[in-house]
Enzyme design. Structure first.
Site, PDB file in Angstrom:
ATOM      1  N   GLU A  47     -44.156 138.390  91.594  1.00 38.70           N
ATOM      2  CA  GLU A  47     -44.961 137.875  92.703  1.00 38.70           C
ATOM      3  C   GLU A  47     -46.102 136.994  92.162  1.00 38.70           C
ATOM      4  O   GLU A  47     -46.776 137.356  91.190  1.00 38.70           O
ATOM      5  CB  GLU A  47     -45.512 139.080  93.461  1.00 38.70           C
ATOM      6  N   LYS A 116     -44.502 136.556 102.357  1.00 40.96           N
ATOM      7  CA  LYS A 116     -44.631 138.016 102.400  1.00 40.96           C
ATOM      8  C   LYS A 116     -44.986 138.450 103.817  1.00 40.96           C
ATOM      9  O   LYS A 116     -45.795 137.810 104.489  1.00 40.96           O
ATOM     10  CB  LYS A 116     -45.717 138.453 101.420  1.00 40.96           C
ATOM     11  N   CYS A 172     -42.766 142.672  97.302  1.00 46.44           N
ATOM     12  CA  CYS A 172     -43.621 143.814  96.963  1.00 46.44           C
ATOM     13  C   CYS A 172     -43.790 144.838  98.081  1.00 46.44           C
ATOM     14  O   CYS A 172     -42.880 145.613  98.366  1.00 46.44           O
ATOM     15  CB  CYS A 172     -44.971 143.305  96.474  1.00 46.44           C
TER      16      CYS A 172
END
EC number: 6.3.5.1
Length: 650
Positions: A47, A116, A172
Site C-alpha cells: 500500500e 481504498k 489493507c
C-alpha cells in the site's frame, strides 16, 4: 503452465525511503525486472509504496503528489512491451479529495485505479486525516497524463490467455471488515484477490492477520495475495514488518518472514483450475449473488507472459500433512472421528459386540485399534471385541503371529477359525481344482472369511466392523461381497498412505511396549491379501503393490482425479513433479493407466459399499460424496493417455 491451469504470482516488499518517489520507483522497477525475468505474471507491491505509507501530513504536499504520479509514469514506461501485471500504491487527488489508491499497470498502460474503501481511524491509525473513502468517489474515469483510466471498486482484471484468471483488488483495512470488498469481487468472478497493505506489527497481530487471509481465501474459493509495507517506513511510533502471504482455498502456500530488510520477492504458482473445480461443485457461493446484482462490474483485459517452467511444490502424499506436528494432530482427529462414528452406531443398536477379522495387516489392525479406543473411552470391557483370525492357504507365520499377539495383548476375545477345510469343501462343490490359483481360488477365501464374520455376529448379536480402506475402494481391490462387505466400515474414507501414519501414531502413543513392538512390525510387513500360498521360505508371495502398483502413487491419483477432477494429462504432469526422484516417468504412466482402468471398472463395488464415517475431503460413499454410474465408459480418459504415450520417456 496455462495448459495445466497454473499461473505464477508474486508479492514484493521493496526497501523504501519516505517521500522519495524517485528512489522508491527505482527499487520497485528493480524488483519488477527480477520478477519478469522469473516468468512472474502478477506482482503485488505494498500500500502507498510509491511514497511510503507513513508520510503523515506530507501527503498534502503538492510536490509529493506530483512526484508520485511521475513515479507511476516511470513504471508505465518501464513496463512497455512487458506482459506482467504490476499493482502499486499511491495517493491520488480526484475532484479535490485525496484517495489511497492502487494502480494496475500492464504493458505500458495503467489499466485501472482501485481506491481504498474502509479508511481506518482507530488506535494507531488515523488515515481519515488524509484520505477519503471510495464511497465518496463519483467519477468512473480519470485522466492520468495522456491516459484515460477507469477508477472504482467495481473493476476486475481478466487475463487474455486464461479467462478464468480474474483479479480483484482490495486494500489493507478492507479485508478486516465483516464483508470485505473481495467477497463481492469473488461473487463477480474473481479467482485471485490482491491486497496491498501497510499493517504494523504488534504482539499477536500476525497470527490473526494470517488466519484472516487464509480463511478469506477458503470462504471465497480463491487465491489471496497479501503484501505489507516494510523496511524504510517510519518507526516513530510503529514498526512495519514487510510480511507477505499467499494463500489458496484456505491453505497457506507461502509466507515471507517478518522483519526482513526489504527487496524481497515471494513467489507461488496458483492453480486456477482447482479453484474453478470447487466453485462448480459448491453452488452455495452462487446463493449470495443477489449481493452484487445492483453493482455491475467492469472487466479489463490484461496480458501476461507464459512460462513452461513449473516451480510449484507438489506434495507426493496429499492426504498426509508434511509437518510432523500437523500430521500428529490430523491423525488424532481422524482416530477420534473413527471412534465416535462407530461408538454412535453401537449406541444406536444397543451396544452390540464388535466382530472384526484380524489378518496381521495394516487395515485390520487399524480397525481393531478403533474398537479398543471405544472400549477405553466409554468404559466397556475389551472382551466385547471379538477378534477373529482366519488362517488360509496364504497365511504366513509373521502375519499370523502378529494377529494372535495383537488380539491377546489388547485383551480382546480371541477366536481362531481356519478357512482351509471349508474352502476345500466349497472348491469340491463347485468343481474348482485346488491347484488352480485363479480369481475363484482367491475370492472364495475372502467370501468364506466374510461369511464366518457375518454368521458369528448373528450368533453373538454383534456387528461386523469393516477394515477395507479408501484406496482399496478406488481400485476395487476387494472381493465383491467378501471383504468388500461389513456392517460398519471405520476405514472407508481413509487412504492407505494415511492408514500407515495412523497406526504409527497409535504406536507412538502406546504405553504398552509389547503392543508397540507388534504395531511397528505390522507397519514393516508388505501389503498383501495373503490369498496365494507363501514362497518356499514361508514369506509373503502375493504382494499387492506388485500387482496394482504403489499405493502412494494411487493415493496421489485419487486425490487429483476425485478431489479436483483433473485431466489425465495434468495428473501425469503433477505426478511427474511430485515423484521426480522416485519413479521413472514410464512407471508413473503405467500405473496411471492401470488406475483409470480399475477406477472405472470397479465402481459397482463402491455403489453398494457399507456405512462408514467420512474423515477427509475425498469419500466414496454412494449416499453422499461420490455419484458415478457403474457402467460409465473409460474410453475418453484412456484415449487421452494413448495420445500422450508416444511422448513418455524415462
Amino acid at each position: 503452465m496455462h495448459k495445466y491451469g497454473f499461473v505464477r504470482t508474486a508479492c514484493a516488499v521493496p526497501k523504501l525511503k519516505l517521500a522519495d518517489c524517485e528512489y522508491n520507483v527505482g527499487e520497485i522497477i528493480s524488483l519488477a525486472t527480477t520478477a519478469f525475468n522469473q516468468g512472474i505474471e502478477v506482482l503485488l507491491f505494498p500500500e502507498l509504496c510509491l511514497t511510503g505509507y507513513t508520510c503523515g501530513d506530507l501527503f498534502f504536499q503538492r510536490e509529493l503528489q506530483k512526484n508520485a504520479l511521475n513515479a507511476l509514469d516511470d513504471l508505465c514506461r518501464w513496463s512497455d512491451g512487458k506482459k506482467i501485471l504490476i499493482v502499486v500504491g499511491l495517493p491520488l487527488v480526484i475532484a479535490g479529495s485525496l484517495y489511497n489508491c492502487s494502480a494496475a499497470v500492464n504493458d505500458g498502460r495503467i489499466l485501472g485505479i482501485v481506491p481504498k474503501t474502509y479508511i481506518p481511524n482507530h488506535q494507531e491509525f488515523y488515515e481519515k486525516r488524509w484520505f477519503a473513502s471510495s464511497k465518496a468517489l463519483v467519477q468512473r474515469e480519470i485522466t492520468i497524463g495522456s491516459q484515460t483510466v477507469p477508477i472504482g471498486t467495481d473493476l476486475l482484471f481478466k487475463n487474455a490467455q486464461m479467462e478464468e484468471f480474474v483479479i480483484g483488488i482490495e486494500i489493507c483495512e478492507d479485508l478486516w471488515m465483516p464483508i470485505p470488498p473481495g467477497s463481492f469481487h469473488a461473487l463477480a468472478g474473481a479467482t485471485v484477490i490482491l491486497n496491498p497493505s501497510a499493517s504494523n506489527e504488534i504482539v499477536g497481530k500476525s497470527d490473526y492477520r494470517r488466519e484472516l487471509i487464509r480463511s478469506q481465501s477458503g470462504r471465497c474459493n480463491l487465491a489471496y495475495l497479501y503484501t505489507s509495507a516494510g523496511f524504510g517506513e517510519s518507526t516513530s511510533d510503529l514498526v512495519f514488518g514487510g510480511n507477505a502471504i499467499i494463500c489458496e482455498k484456505g491453505v497457506l502456500l507461502k509466507e515471507l518472514p517478518k522483519f526482513n530488510l526489504g527487496n524481497e520477492i515471494l513467489v507461488a504458482e496458483i492453480d486456477i483450475e482447482s479453484l474453478i473445480h470447487d466453485r462448480q461443485s459448491q453452488h452455495t457461493l452462487l446463493d449470495s449473488m443477489d449481493l452484487i446484482k445492483a453493482k455491475p462490474y467492469r472487466c479489463i483485459i490484461f496480458e501476461t507472459q507464459e512460462t513452461d517452467d513449473f516451480e510449484g511444490d507438489v506434495n507426493p502424499h496429499p492426504f498426509v500433512p508434511r509437518d510432523p506436528n500437523r500430521r500428529s494432530e490430523r491423525c488424532e482427529e481422524i482416530f477420534n472421528i473413527q471412534t465416535m462414528g462407530l461408538a454412535s452406531r453401537l449406541k444406536h443398536i444397543g451396544n452390540a459386540p464388535m466382530i472384526v477379522g484380524i489378518s496381521g495387516g495394516l487395515d485390520s489392525t487399524m480397525a481393531l485399534l478403533v474398537c479398543v479406543s471405544i472400549c477405553d473411552r466409554f468404559n466397556i470391557s475389551r472382551e466385547k471385541i471379538h477378534a477373529v483370525t482366519m488362517p488360509g492357504f496364504g497365511t504366513t507365520d509373521r502375519t499370523y503371529d502378529n494377529a494372535v499377539a495383537l488380539i491377546k495383548g489388547l485383551g480382546a476375545t480371541f477366536h481362531e477359525i481356519s478357512i482351509v477345510e471349508a474352502c476345500k469343501a466349497h472348491f469340491k462343490d463347485i468343481g474348482q481344482p485346488i491347484t488352480l490359483h485363479n480369481v475363484t481360488y482367491e475370492n472364495a477365501q475372502a467370501r468364506e472369511r466374510t461369511q464366518i464374520l457375518m454368521d458369528l455376529s448373528n450368533k453373538l448379536g454383534g456387528i461386523v466392523i469393516g477394515t477395507g480402506d479408501l484406496s482399496e475402494l478406488a481400485l476395487g481391490w476387494a472381493t465383491y461381497n467378501g471383504d468388500h462387505m461389513s456392517m460398519y466400515n471405520v476405514n472407508a474414507s481413509v487412504p492407505k498412505t494415511l492408514i500407515r501414519y495412523l497406526v504409527e501414531w497409535v504406536a507412538e502413543h502406546s504405553k504398552e511396549n509389547e503392543i508397540q513392538k507388534i504395531l511397528y512390525d505390522v507397519l514393516d510387513t508388505p501389503v498383501s491379501p495373503e490369498l496365494l500360498p507363501p514362497d518356499e521360505n514361508g514369506k509373503i508371495a502375493q504382494k499387492t503393490e506388485e500387482t496394482v502398483g504403489p499405493y502412494e502413487l494411487h493415493d496421489f491419483f485419487i486425490f487429483q482425479v476425485v478431489r479436483y477432477g483433473f485431466s489425465p494429462e495434468k495428473v501425469y504432469f503433477l505426478a511427474g513433479k511430485a515423484f521426480e526422484d522416485v519413479y521413472e516417468k514410464k512407471i508413473i504412466f503405467k500405473w496411471l493407466k492401470n488406475f483409470y482402468q480399475r477406477f472405472f471398472s470397479q465402481q459397482f463395488k463402491r455403489s453398494c459399499s457399507p456405512d462408514g464415517p467420512k474423515v477427509g475431503s475425498v469419500s466414496f460413499s454412494p449416499r453422499g460424496d461420490w455419484r458415478m454410474p457403474s457402467d460409465a465408459s473409460v474410453t475418453q480418459w484412456l484415449g487421452s493417455l494413448k495420445k500422450m504415450e508416444t511422448t513418455i520417456k524415462n
